[in-house]
Design a protein around this motif. Structure first.
Motif, PDB file in Angstrom:
ATOM      1  N   PRO A 162       0.805  -1.172   0.044  1.00  0.00           N
ATOM      2  CA  PRO A 162       0.091   0.061   0.066  1.00  0.00           C
ATOM      3  C   PRO A 162       0.951   1.289  -0.060  1.00  0.00           C
ATOM      4  O   PRO A 162       1.970   1.105   0.605  1.00  0.00           O
ATOM      5  CB  PRO A 162      -0.806   0.034   1.208  1.00  0.00           C
ATOM      6  CG  PRO A 162      -0.705  -1.592   1.550  1.00  0.00           C
ATOM      7  CD  PRO A 162       0.637  -2.171   1.081  1.00  0.00           C
ATOM      8  N   GLN A 163       0.370   2.265  -0.767  1.00  0.00           N
ATOM      9  CA  GLN A 163       1.032   3.593  -0.684  1.00  0.00           C
ATOM     10  C   GLN A 163       0.174   4.562  -0.081  1.00  0.00           C
ATOM     11  O   GLN A 163      -0.968   4.658  -0.503  1.00  0.00           O
ATOM     12  CB  GLN A 163       1.470   3.943  -2.059  1.00  0.00           C
ATOM     13  CG  GLN A 163       2.570   3.013  -2.734  1.00  0.00           C
ATOM     14  CD  GLN A 163       2.926   3.791  -4.219  1.00  0.00           C
ATOM     15  OE1 GLN A 163       2.449   3.502  -4.875  1.00  0.00           O
ATOM     16  NE2 GLN A 163       4.186   4.072  -4.231  1.00  0.00           N
ATOM     17  N   PHE A 164       0.664   5.516   0.854  1.00  0.00           N
ATOM     18  CA  PHE A 164      -0.043   6.652   1.220  1.00  0.00           C
ATOM     19  C   PHE A 164      -0.549   7.666   0.267  1.00  0.00           C
ATOM     20  O   PHE A 164       0.266   8.137  -0.825  1.00  0.00           O
ATOM     21  CB  PHE A 164       0.986   7.479   2.084  1.00  0.00           C
ATOM     22  CG  PHE A 164       0.339   8.641   2.804  1.00  0.00           C
ATOM     23  CD1 PHE A 164       0.544   9.898   2.062  1.00  0.00           C
ATOM     24  CD2 PHE A 164      -0.360   8.611   3.716  1.00  0.00           C
ATOM     25  CE1 PHE A 164      -0.152  10.994   2.479  1.00  0.00           C
ATOM     26  CE2 PHE A 164      -1.032  10.014   4.322  1.00  0.00           C
ATOM     27  CZ  PHE A 164      -0.584  11.096   3.789  1.00  0.00           C
ATOM     28  N   ILE A 165      -1.730   8.041   0.170  1.00  0.00           N
ATOM     29  CA  ILE A 165      -2.478   8.778  -0.803  1.00  0.00           C
ATOM     30  C   ILE A 165      -2.635  10.307  -0.040  1.00  0.00           C
ATOM     31  O   ILE A 165      -2.037  11.392  -0.447  1.00  0.00           O
ATOM     32  CB  ILE A 165      -3.828   8.407  -1.319  1.00  0.00           C
ATOM     33  CG1 ILE A 165      -3.754   7.069  -2.152  1.00  0.00           C
ATOM     34  CG2 ILE A 165      -4.437   9.462  -2.337  1.00  0.00           C
ATOM     35  CD1 ILE A 165      -4.920   6.560  -2.497  1.00  0.00           C
ATOM     36  N   ILE A 166      -3.390  10.274   1.245  1.00  0.00           N
ATOM     37  CA  ILE A 166      -3.724  11.530   1.633  1.00  0.00           C
ATOM     38  C   ILE A 166      -4.382  11.068   3.190  1.00  0.00           C
ATOM     39  O   ILE A 166      -4.900   9.917   3.366  1.00  0.00           O
ATOM     40  CB  ILE A 166      -4.810  12.303   0.832  1.00  0.00           C
ATOM     41  CG1 ILE A 166      -5.043  13.696   1.388  1.00  0.00           C
ATOM     42  CG2 ILE A 166      -6.149  11.629   0.999  1.00  0.00           C
ATOM     43  CD1 ILE A 166      -5.760  14.629   0.369  1.00  0.00           C
ATOM     44  N   GLN A 194      -3.220  16.336  -4.760  1.00  0.00           N
ATOM     45  CA  GLN A 194      -3.117  16.487  -6.357  1.00  0.00           C
ATOM     46  C   GLN A 194      -4.224  15.512  -6.752  1.00  0.00           C
ATOM     47  O   GLN A 194      -3.857  14.372  -6.862  1.00  0.00           O
ATOM     48  CB  GLN A 194      -1.636  16.185  -6.826  1.00  0.00           C
ATOM     49  CG  GLN A 194      -1.518  16.361  -8.236  1.00  0.00           C
ATOM     50  CD  GLN A 194      -0.170  16.054  -8.706  1.00  0.00           C
ATOM     51  OE1 GLN A 194       0.738  15.486  -7.852  1.00  0.00           O
ATOM     52  NE2 GLN A 194       0.130  16.470  -9.786  1.00  0.00           N
ATOM     53  N   ARG A 195      -5.089  15.899  -7.137  1.00  0.00           N
ATOM     54  CA  ARG A 195      -6.275  15.247  -7.911  1.00  0.00           C
ATOM     55  C   ARG A 195      -7.054  14.474  -7.008  1.00  0.00           C
ATOM     56  O   ARG A 195      -8.147  13.672  -7.369  1.00  0.00           O
ATOM     57  CB  ARG A 195      -5.817  14.210  -8.765  1.00  0.00           C
ATOM     58  CG  ARG A 195      -5.391  14.825 -10.422  1.00  0.00           C
ATOM     59  CD  ARG A 195      -5.667  13.864 -11.432  1.00  0.00           C
ATOM     60  NE  ARG A 195      -4.759  12.831 -11.338  1.00  0.00           N
ATOM     61  CZ  ARG A 195      -5.441  11.431 -11.174  1.00  0.00           C
ATOM     62  NH1 ARG A 195      -6.450  11.113 -11.402  1.00  0.00           N
ATOM     63  NH2 ARG A 195      -4.425  10.515 -10.895  1.00  0.00           N
ATOM     64  N   VAL A 196      -6.671  14.590  -5.867  1.00  0.00           N
ATOM     65  CA  VAL A 196      -7.485  13.895  -4.536  1.00  0.00           C
ATOM     66  C   VAL A 196      -8.079  14.703  -3.523  1.00  0.00           C
ATOM     67  O   VAL A 196      -7.312  15.746  -3.361  1.00  0.00           O
ATOM     68  CB  VAL A 196      -6.907  12.623  -4.110  1.00  0.00           C
ATOM     69  CG1 VAL A 196      -6.517  11.458  -5.038  1.00  0.00           C
ATOM     70  CG2 VAL A 196      -5.498  13.081  -3.376  1.00  0.00           C
ATOM     71  N   THR A 197      -9.153  14.402  -3.151  1.00  0.00           N
ATOM     72  CA  THR A 197      -9.845  15.231  -2.061  1.00  0.00           C
ATOM     73  C   THR A 197     -10.335  14.252  -1.100  1.00  0.00           C
ATOM     74  O   THR A 197     -10.982  13.105  -1.525  1.00  0.00           O
ATOM     75  CB  THR A 197     -11.054  16.055  -2.456  1.00  0.00           C
ATOM     76  OG1 THR A 197     -10.409  16.973  -3.357  1.00  0.00           O
ATOM     77  CG2 THR A 197     -11.649  16.842  -1.391  1.00  0.00           C
ATOM     78  N   VAL A 198     -10.056  14.458   0.154  1.00  0.00           N
ATOM     79  CA  VAL A 198     -10.775  13.509   0.972  1.00  0.00           C
ATOM     80  C   VAL A 198     -11.784  14.253   2.036  1.00  0.00           C
ATOM     81  O   VAL A 198     -11.634  15.472   2.409  1.00  0.00           O
ATOM     82  CB  VAL A 198      -9.663  12.953   2.259  1.00  0.00           C
ATOM     83  CG1 VAL A 198      -8.803  13.892   2.868  1.00  0.00           C
ATOM     84  CG2 VAL A 198     -10.364  11.893   3.419  1.00  0.00           C
ATOM     85  N   GLN A 219     -12.212  11.385  -3.107  1.00  0.00           N
ATOM     86  CA  GLN A 219     -12.659  11.760  -4.348  1.00  0.00           C
ATOM     87  C   GLN A 219     -11.329  11.776  -5.338  1.00  0.00           C
ATOM     88  O   GLN A 219     -10.441  12.344  -4.889  1.00  0.00           O
ATOM     89  CB  GLN A 219     -13.382  12.958  -4.474  1.00  0.00           C
ATOM     90  CG  GLN A 219     -14.557  12.863  -3.352  1.00  0.00           C
ATOM     91  CD  GLN A 219     -15.452  14.219  -3.600  1.00  0.00           C
ATOM     92  OE1 GLN A 219     -14.957  15.212  -4.132  1.00  0.00           O
ATOM     93  NE2 GLN A 219     -16.467  14.331  -2.683  1.00  0.00           N
ATOM     94  N   ILE A 220     -11.430  11.111  -6.340  1.00  0.00           N
ATOM     95  CA  ILE A 220     -10.321  11.144  -7.469  1.00  0.00           C
ATOM     96  C   ILE A 220     -10.872  11.976  -8.660  1.00  0.00           C
ATOM     97  O   ILE A 220     -11.694  11.574  -9.385  1.00  0.00           O
ATOM     98  CB  ILE A 220      -9.820   9.989  -7.874  1.00  0.00           C
ATOM     99  CG1 ILE A 220      -9.457   9.001  -6.286  1.00  0.00           C
ATOM    100  CG2 ILE A 220      -8.774  10.133  -8.927  1.00  0.00           C
ATOM    101  CD1 ILE A 220      -8.917   7.631  -6.813  1.00  0.00           C
ATOM    102  N   ALA A 221     -10.350  13.088  -9.071  1.00  0.00           N
ATOM    103  CA  ALA A 221     -10.684  13.669 -10.237  1.00  0.00           C
ATOM    104  C   ALA A 221     -10.046  13.319 -11.509  1.00  0.00           C
ATOM    105  O   ALA A 221      -9.030  12.905 -11.458  1.00  0.00           O
ATOM    106  CB  ALA A 221     -10.250  15.403 -10.021  1.00  0.00           C
TER     107      ALA A 221
END
Lengths: 110, 112
Positions: free
Chosen positions: B44-48, B60-64, B76-78
Motif C-alpha cells: 500500500p502507498q499513502f495517498i492522503i 493532487q487530484r484527490v480530495t478527502v 474523491q479522485i478527479a
C-alpha cells in the motif's frame, strides 16, 4: 520510495517447519509493523515494535513471534508454520503516523 | 470490536470521470484517517490523510472528505486515469495508539 526491504519475497514451505521473514529499513524510523493480507480481510496487524527490543501484539499474533535487536531490522518468525498462515506479509515503518510499506513477502505453507 | 468498513467492494468508473470511494467508520473517538492505494503485487502507498478537526483536505487530484456526524469518510479522485486502477483502503487511528484499523478495501476499475 522509503528504504524498506523484505526478504524473502517468495517462500514455499511445509507444515510444521519454522519460517523467518526479515524486514530491513534504512530510514531510521522508530516504529515497525508486520501485517498479513488475505482476500476479504484487508490488512491485519500481527505484531509491531516501538523501539529496539520493544514489541507488542497486534490483532492476529497467535502463532507468530517477532524480534527487533536493532533499529533497522524487524524479524517475524513462524515457529511451526500452518496452512492458515499462507498469506502475503507486509512490513511497514513509521515515525509520525503515516506508514510506509515494503513490497510484501508471499508465503505458501503446503 | 471497532472496525472500518467500505460500502462497495468494487467501483467501475469511466476514464476521465471523477471517482468517489466511500468508507464508514464506527469508532467516534478516532481522530486520524488515512487513504492508501495498493496496486497489484505491491505494498500500500499513502495517498492522503485527514485529522478529525478538519472536514476536507485536498491533494493532487484527490480530495478527502470527513463527516463526523455520520462517521463517513470519502476519497474523491478527479479525472480518473488508468493508473488509478488499484485497491483503495481507508484506515483510522485513535489518539496515541499507533495501530491503524483498516477497512477491507475497494477495487477501482477504470473503463476505457
Amino acid at each position: 520510495d522509503a528504504g524498506i526491504t523484505q526478504s524473502p519475497r517468495h517462500k514455499v514451505t511445509e507444515t510444521g517447519t519454522p519460517v523467518t521473514l526479515r524486514c530491513h529499513q534504512t530510514e531510521n524510523h522508530r516504529y515497525m509493523y508486520w501485517y498479513r493480507q488475505d482476500p476479504g480481510h484487508g490488512l491485519r496487524l500481527i505484531h509491531y515494535s516501538y523501539g529496539v527490543k520493544d514489541t507488542d501484539k497486534g490483532e492476529v499474533s497467535d502463532g507468530y513471534s517477532v524480534s527487533r535487536s536493532k533499529t533497522e531490522d524487524f524479524l517475524l518468525t513462524l515457529e511451526s508454520a500452518t496452512s492458515s498462515q499462507t498469506s502475503v506479509y507486509f512490513c511497514a515503518i513509521s515515525d509520525t503516523g503515516e506508514l510506509f510499506f515494503g513490497e510484501g513477502s508471499r508465503l505458501t505453507v503446503l | 470490536g471497532e472496525s472500518v468498513g467500505l460500502h462497495l467492494p468494487t467501483l467501475s468508473v469511466q476514464e476521465g470521470d471523477n471517482s468517489i470511494i466511500n468508507c464508514a467508520y464506527s469508532n467516534s473517538a478516532s481522530d486520524y484517517f488515512i487513504w492508501y492505494k495498493q496496486e497489484s503485487g505491491k505494498g500500500p502507498q499513502f495517498i492522503i490523510d485527514i485529522r478529525s478537526n478538519m472536514d476536507k483536505r485536498q491533494g493532487q487530484r484527490v480530495t478527502v472528505l470527513l463527516n463526523k456526524t455520520v462517521k463517513h469518510l470519502s476519497l474523491q479522485i478527479a479525472a480518473t486515469q488508468p493508473g488509478d486502477s488499484a485497491v483503495y483502503f481507508c484506515a483510522e487511528k485513535t489518539g496515541s495508539n499507533y495501530q491503524l484499523i483498516w477497512g477491507a478495501g475497494t477495487k477501482l476499475i477504470i473503463k476505457p
